[in-house]
Design a protein around this motif. Structure first.
Motif, PDB file in Angstrom:
ATOM      1  N   VAL A 127      16.537 -20.998  14.694  1.00 16.80           N
ATOM      2  CA  VAL A 127      15.424 -20.985  15.572  1.00 16.80           C
ATOM      3  C   VAL A 127      14.376 -19.857  15.832  1.00 16.80           C
ATOM      4  O   VAL A 127      15.062 -18.648  15.568  1.00 16.80           O
ATOM      5  N   ASP A 128      13.152 -19.939  15.442  1.00 15.17           N
ATOM      6  CA  ASP A 128      12.360 -18.950  15.024  1.00 15.17           C
ATOM      7  C   ASP A 128      11.969 -18.037  16.277  1.00 15.17           C
ATOM      8  O   ASP A 128      12.240 -18.432  17.506  1.00 15.17           O
ATOM      9  N   GLU A 129      10.874 -17.242  15.776  1.00 20.70           N
ATOM     10  CA  GLU A 129      10.378 -16.371  16.850  1.00 20.70           C
ATOM     11  C   GLU A 129       9.604 -17.222  18.141  1.00 20.70           C
ATOM     12  O   GLU A 129       9.413 -16.562  19.137  1.00 20.70           O
ATOM     13  N   ASN A 130       9.312 -18.316  17.773  1.00 22.36           N
ATOM     14  CA  ASN A 130       8.417 -19.178  18.659  1.00 22.36           C
ATOM     15  C   ASN A 130       9.166 -20.142  19.367  1.00 22.36           C
ATOM     16  O   ASN A 130       8.866 -20.990  20.148  1.00 22.36           O
ATOM     17  N   GLY A 131      10.632 -20.085  19.158  1.00 20.22           N
ATOM     18  CA  GLY A 131      11.591 -20.933  19.702  1.00 20.22           C
ATOM     19  C   GLY A 131      11.753 -22.264  18.839  1.00 20.22           C
ATOM     20  O   GLY A 131      12.438 -23.311  19.470  1.00 20.22           O
ATOM     21  N   ASP A 132      10.859 -22.581  17.913  1.00 22.17           N
ATOM     22  CA  ASP A 132      11.058 -23.858  17.082  1.00 22.17           C
ATOM     23  C   ASP A 132      12.407 -23.905  16.176  1.00 22.17           C
ATOM     24  O   ASP A 132      12.747 -22.827  15.653  1.00 22.17           O
ATOM     25  N   ARG A 133      12.885 -24.946  16.457  1.00 21.35           N
ATOM     26  CA  ARG A 133      14.457 -25.334  15.814  1.00 21.35           C
ATOM     27  C   ARG A 133      14.276 -25.927  14.457  1.00 21.35           C
ATOM     28  O   ARG A 133      13.433 -26.757  14.039  1.00 21.35           O
ATOM     29  N   LEU A 134      15.210 -25.493  13.453  1.00 20.06           N
ATOM     30  CA  LEU A 134      15.211 -26.056  12.133  1.00 20.06           C
ATOM     31  C   LEU A 134      16.560 -26.301  11.773  1.00 20.06           C
ATOM     32  O   LEU A 134      17.496 -25.599  11.882  1.00 20.06           O
TER      33      LEU A 134
END
Length: 483
Positions: free
Chosen positions: A25-32
């Motif tokens: 979960v990146d710094e922007n809240g986007d999930r991978l």
């Protein structure tokens, strides 16, 4: 062909087992997902392999700690290259020094997703090399350390067992990429099917954002430096991280006051104190801190599997007549040594790789307590002579934190070379009257009390989160000049 990297093999197996689970979960809240992560790894690997660099060539990875960082690290290892993570937010002079020492064959800019050529004759390391990291520089010039991937796997396996990490466990990545603890942040979740929650650079410069980040993400595990955690706790403004199950401290002495303050904002957390120089790979000792903690300095505990500790006599501490013992550590999972032209001959004599084992003659002072736990009392060079009397600056720092109600303290020798003074800088409101603290320290320490004390709002820190002692000395000396 380069041998498969054990870290890459481990994460690949996890990705195959849990393709749809969330990996990052990146710094922007986007999930991978793990499937998505592995797609990113393959994309970066193809680009790096196309460079045609010799196997085991160093490459620099410039990153601010963004969520794309793990994919680039894994891709570098997959391509048979040796990554050097460089914090892109460091001062330009420090970045230039690291690049000059690393001599990378390529420069990867993670934010721009760009790869630029490196130096014409890049550094090629031994086949066992897995990464290069630079020491914190808390006691002088940073040194380049060649780590092995097997050491990372060994630590992650131990930590995951101790903490009961399972698929879905959420681990925060708050550490500067310049500090080797970032590998604990990155690899603990990715080697176990957990979730890596990347904060990006913002919380590192804004302590008030850390507790909200941990709470909003429901983080289970965080790695921290004691003085940094004290800043986070003070800036929490009523926010608590009730999901946090484990806090692992390292990098500085841990005192009971640090634990008490942290548990006020993370009431359910268990606390572990880790110890291990970067030269020995992440950590080699661990201590489960009881609740409540024992008063004062916390031990660093017992050795991880495969690690041997030896205490060597270093003479007598004239401040109390006791014997001083240095700490030697031996393990098959330590580093491969220093970069030869980024360290001194004396440094290289203290760090040896022989017969598949790393032996490191640390500059730390230690002893075993009644329970057999290793206690790190300070560094050998924290014993300084003042007007014929030895002063233990580590003991001064401990007394300031324990008896002064302070977040952090740094004691050093500073001032004129012919008559240096023992000075303690404390983190508190700048301009705070420190006469009361000096009176307390004189009562507690007697002849070892410092000559002077001064308060700063923020002690200067290195990228690792440790206090920058050189900068503290410069602060005091600049105050002397100003009068």
């Amino acid at each position: 062909m380069p041998q498969p990297c054990p870290i890459v093999s481990r994460v690949a197996a996890v990705a195959a087992a849990y393709p749809t689970r969330c990996a990052v979960v990146d710094e922007n809240g986007d999930r991978l997902s793990y499937d998505g992560l592995w797609e990113r790894v393959r994309w970066w690997t193809g680009r790096l392999a196309a460079l045609g660099l010799p196997p085991h060539t160093t490459i620099a990875v410039l990153t601010d700690g963004a969520g794309e960082t793990p994919a680039v690290f894994l891709a570098a290892r997959s391509a048979g290259l040796v990554p050097v993570l460089v914090d892109s937010l460091l001062p330009q002079g420090r970045v230039a020094d690291v690049l000059a020492a690393a001599r990378p064959g390529a420069l990867v800019d993670v934010a721009r997703r760009d790869i630029a050529p490196g130096v014409p004759a890049p550094r090629v390391l031994a086949a066992e090399a897995g990464y290069v990291v630079f020491s914190s520089g808390s006691q002088g010039t940073p040194k380049g350390i060649v780590g092995q991937a097997a050491g990372l796997v060994h630590f992650v396996d131990w930590e995951s067992r101790e903490l009961g990490v399972a698929p879905g466990t959420r681990v925060a990545m708050l550490t500067s990429p310049a500090f080797d603890v970032v590998f604990r942040d990155m690899l603990l979740p990715l080697c176990t099917g957990g979730e890596l929650h990347a904060s990006g650079p913002a919380p590192r410069s804004a302590p008030q954002r850390v507790l909200p980040f941990l709470a909003e993400r429901g983080v289970d595990v965080v790695h921290a430096v004691p003085s940094l955690a004290a800043r986070w706790a003070e800036a929490a403004d009523g926010v608590a991280s009730t999901a946090l199950r484990w806090t692992l401290f390292a990098g500085e002495p841990l005192h009971d006051v640090h634990v008490h303050r942290w548990r006020r904002v993370a009431p359910r957390t268990a606390v572990m104190n880790l110890y291990g120089p970067s030269e020995m790979t992440l950590a080699k000792f661990a201590y489960r801190v009881p609740d409540p903690p024992t008063p004062g300095l916390q031990p660093v505990g017992t050795a991880l599997p495969g690690t041997v500790v030896r205490l060597r006599p270093e003479g007598t501490d004239a401040s109390d007549g006791g014997h001083v013992t240095g700490v030697d550590i031996e393990s098959p999972f330590g580093s491969l040594g220093y970069l030869p032209d980024a360290s001194s001959a004396q440094d290289r004599a203290r760090l040896r790789r022989e017969g598949g084992r790393t032996v490191f003659r640390t500059q730390d002072r230690g002893h075993l307590d009644a329970a057999g736990n290793l206690v790190i009392a300070g560094r050998l060079d924290s014993l300084v002579k003042r007007r014929g009397v030895f002063v233990d600056t580590a003991r001064v720092e401990a007394a300031a934190v324990e008896h002064g109600g302070l977040r952090a303290a740094c004691c050093t020798q500073a001032g004129p070379a012919d008559d240096p003074r023992v000075v303690v800088a404390v983190e508190s409101e700048e301009g705070r009257e420190t006469g009361g603290l000096l009176r307390v320290l004189r009562k507690v320490l007697g002849a070892e009390a410092p000559d002077a004390a001064f308060a700063v709002t923020r002690l200067p820190l290195l990228p690792s989160g440790k206090v920058d002692r050189r900068a503290v000395r410069e602060l005091y000396e600049s105050r002397l000049v100003r009068g």
